[in-house]
Structure formats: structure tokens, C-alpha cells
Design an enzyme around this catalytic site. Structure first.
Site, PDB file in Angstrom:
ATOM      1  N   ASP A 273       0.836  -1.229   0.115  1.00  0.00           N
ATOM      2  CA  ASP A 273       0.167  -0.173  -0.106  1.00  0.00           C
ATOM      3  C   ASP A 273       0.953   1.287   0.155  1.00  0.00           C
ATOM      4  O   ASP A 273       0.891   1.916   1.022  1.00  0.00           O
ATOM      5  CB  ASP A 273      -0.888  -0.115   1.137  1.00  0.00           C
TER       6      ASP A 273
ATOM      7  N   GLU B 181      -5.880   5.316 -10.043  1.00  0.00           N
ATOM      8  CA  GLU B 181      -7.035   5.896  -9.429  1.00  0.00           C
ATOM      9  C   GLU B 181      -7.723   7.013 -10.549  1.00  0.00           C
ATOM     10  O   GLU B 181      -7.076   7.705 -10.811  1.00  0.00           O
ATOM     11  CB  GLU B 181      -6.983   6.463  -7.930  1.00  0.00           C
TER      12      GLU B 181
ATOM     13  N   LYS C 244      -8.815   2.075 -10.566  1.00  0.00           N
ATOM     14  CA  LYS C 244      -9.437   2.207  -9.231  1.00  0.00           C
ATOM     15  C   LYS C 244     -10.560   3.119  -9.261  1.00  0.00           C
ATOM     16  O   LYS C 244     -10.343   4.158  -9.512  1.00  0.00           O
ATOM     17  CB  LYS C 244      -8.262   2.451  -8.097  1.00  0.00           C
TER      18      LYS C 244
ATOM     19  N   THR D  25     -12.727   0.386  -4.798  1.00  0.00           N
ATOM     20  CA  THR D  25     -12.050   0.941  -3.334  1.00  0.00           C
ATOM     21  C   THR D  25     -13.446   1.739  -2.665  1.00  0.00           C
ATOM     22  O   THR D  25     -14.209   1.921  -3.002  1.00  0.00           O
ATOM     23  CB  THR D  25     -10.918   1.903  -3.772  1.00  0.00           C
TER      24      THR D  25
ATOM     25  N   PHE E 235     -12.248  -1.582   3.309  1.00  0.00           N
ATOM     26  CA  PHE E 235     -11.384  -0.891   4.036  1.00  0.00           C
ATOM     27  C   PHE E 235     -11.415  -1.234   5.719  1.00  0.00           C
ATOM     28  O   PHE E 235     -12.298  -0.739   6.331  1.00  0.00           O
ATOM     29  CB  PHE E 235     -11.618   0.680   4.067  1.00  0.00           C
TER      30      PHE E 235
END
Length: 314
Positions: A17, A92, A128, A152, A174
Site C-alpha cells: 500500500d 485511481e 481504481k 475501492t 477498508f
């Protein structure tokens, strides 16, 4: 005895990450990710200075706007990471497009085109998108075009079911942010791993997917401590920050497998149309609040990135 990290790698795909080059070199994950926060970090990373300068000079010469250069820089960071990992790099779509399906699709296609110009095929990239109804619909369109997606900011079973129905390649529930919300709501300092709301959420999603033969990859994300990671050992993928990777690598203890397709409970599939999705999100204050907050924070970082690039362009 092998480290906990190496044992985890035997049962789970470990994703870094981070977009920091040195961290990726050190921990050698299969996949890694970029987002505005990580690209911002690259602007102040000495190891990325040459790449950043090259992208800014190229943008200046081409008369590009700060936003266009920021977009190019995001792909440049991702392209650099593809040389360091054997798997995928998640990139993203702008958070401000989270409620616009058509614009999200166009932005994703532009990202894939930019990678292609750099000699990197779409099979190395995950687009993403935030797990809004509109983002999930964009993922459905992109998946049908052969562009794999990472959904996400996922906090609920409703989101997970909708993503599965859209045949998203991967979802990122998450863990830590779910736990943070419940800690504040319940007024507690911590939870035992098996009682941790974030852990329980991912376990439930994993069980639903494996019970129903769903191929979408479950990638736990946003961890606060190593106990949350250990409690999800065996999950398809786990994306882990460098500090926690280091902690796992330095620990030598037996790591039992917790999740496995063979132990799925056989829970029945559910129907998830738009009305049901929006109602279930409305009834889940944690998921609604954390999704909105996550989109806002990603947008803030994206704007910071554009502002920093604008300064460098002057």
C-alpha cells in the site's frame, strides 16, 4: 521459522500500500497501488525527482495544464512501479468523478491509453474507482471492455454484492476505517481481532463470495495493526503499508490460516438493484459516512497535487 510475512505470502497475495519506490524494492510485493496521496509523496521523494522533473518539463513544453500534468505524473509513477512488481498497479480515477459514470469511463480509458503510450498493457493495470453506484456501473462497462477494475472505499455488503454483480476484478474493503468508525461510535479503545468490526466485515464478504462462486478478488485494505492482518490470513489479497509489512517481516511465530474457500458457509445469493443498494447504504451510517469522507479526502489530495504541479510549472 519463517517470518509471519513470508507465511502470509504462502496463502495470500501481498500488495504494497505505497507508491514509494524504495519500499516496493524492499518488500517485493506482487502488486502495488497509486493514489493522489502517494503521488504527492513522490513529488518530495528524492528517488523520484528525475521522473517528476521530466514529466513537468514535458508538460510545460506541450502547453499542458497543471491538471493534465498531474494526470500524466500519476501514470508515470504507476509506470515506474510496473517495472518493480510482477503483477498489477492500481491507478485511481479522480475522486470528483465518483458520481459520474460516463466521465469515470472516459477517464479510465485515458489512463489506459497513457499507459499504452509508455509501452504498458492494460493487463498490468487495475483502474481504481470509488464503490458508489455510479462507480460500480463504470466498472461494469470497463470490465466488458477488457479493462480490469479495483473498486475501492468499500465498507458494506451492499457495495460488495453490487461489485460482484458488475463482475469487478477486485474489491478493496477498508478494514481500519470501519474499525475507526465503530471505535468512535462504541466509545472503545480497541477490539479483539475476532470482534473487530472491520475484520468481521471482510470475513463476511469473503464468505459470501466463496459461497457463491464469485471470482472477484477480495483485497483487505486500510489496516491499523498486524492483528487485523493476521485475522484475515488466507484472504485473496491484502494491501499493507510498509510499517506493517516491516512488523510482519520481523516477527517469527506460527500464522494459522483463517480464511479458505473450502470453509465457506454456503450463504445464499441476494439481489442488488439500484433501489436496494441506495436503501441499504442509507440504513448503514458507517458505510455512508466513510464512503463520503473517503471521496472527499481523495479529492483534497488530488487538488493538492494539482496545486503543487502548478507551482512547479511556473
Amino acid at each position: 521459522m519463517a517470518s509471519v510475512l513470508n507465511q502470509l505470502r504462502e496463502m495470500t497475495v501481498v500488495v504494497a500500500d505505497t507508491g514509494e519506490v524504495e519500499a516496493v524494492k524492499t518488500y517485493q510485493p506482487v502488486d502495488c497501488t497509486t493514489n493522489p496521496s502517494l503521488v504527492l509523496a513522490a513529488l518530495s521523494d528524492a528517488g523520484s525527482a528525475e521522473m517528476v522533473t521530466a514529466e513537468i518539463e514535458k508538460g510545460r513544453a506541450g502547453g499542458l495544464s497543471a491538471e493534465q500534468v498531474a494526470d500524466a505524473l500519476t501514470v508515470a509513477v504507476g509506470a515506474r512501479l510496473t517495472a518493480l512488481v510482477p503483477g498489477r498497479v492500481s491507478t485511481e480515477v479522480d475522486a470528483c468523478l465518483s458520481f459520474d459514470t460516463e466521465a469515470s469511463v472516459k477517464r479510465a480509458q485515458a489512463i489506459i491509453a497513457d499507459y499504452a503510450e509508455r509501452g504498458i498493457g492494460k493487463e498490468r493495470i487495475l483502474i481504481k474507482l470509488a464503490s458508489t453506484w455510479e462507480g460500480i456501473r463504470a466498472a461494469e462497462i470497463l470490465q466488458n471492455q477488457g479493462i480490469d477494475c479495483n473498486l475501492t472505499l468499500l465498507f458494506s455488503m451492499a457495495q460488495a454484492v453490487a461489485c460482484a454483480d458488475a463482475k469487478a476484478f477486485l474489491i478493496s474493503p477498508f478494514v481500519g476505517r470501519i474499525t475507526d468508525w465503530y471505535k468512535a461510535s462504541d466509545g472503545v479503545e480497541s477490539y479483539a481481532p475476532n470482534d473487530d468490526p472491520g475484520v468481521k466485515s471482510v470475513r463476511g464478504i469473503y464468505d459470501y463470495y466463496k459461497s457463491n462462486g464469485i471470482n472477484t478478488v477480495v483485497m483487505g485494505a486500510s489496516f491499523r495493526n498486524v492483528d487485523q492482518i493476521k485475522a484475515l490470513a488466507g484472504c485473496d489479497n491484502l494491501t499493507i503499508a510498509p510499517a506493517l509489512l516491516d512488523a510482519l517481516d520481523s516477527e517469527e511465530a506460527a500464522l494459522p490460516r483463517v480464511l479458505s474457500p473450502e470453509t465457506a458457509s454456503g450463504v445464499a445469493p441476494v439481489t442488488m438493484d439500484e433501489a436496494t443498494f441506495r436503501w441499504e447504504m442509507n440504513q448503514d451510517p458507517m458505510a455512508t459516512e466513510k464512503l463520503a469522507e473517503g471521496i472527499r479526502k481523495f479529492d483534497v489530495d488530488h487538488k493538492k497535487l494539482i496545486a503543487m504541479v502548478a507551482e512547479r510549472l511556473q
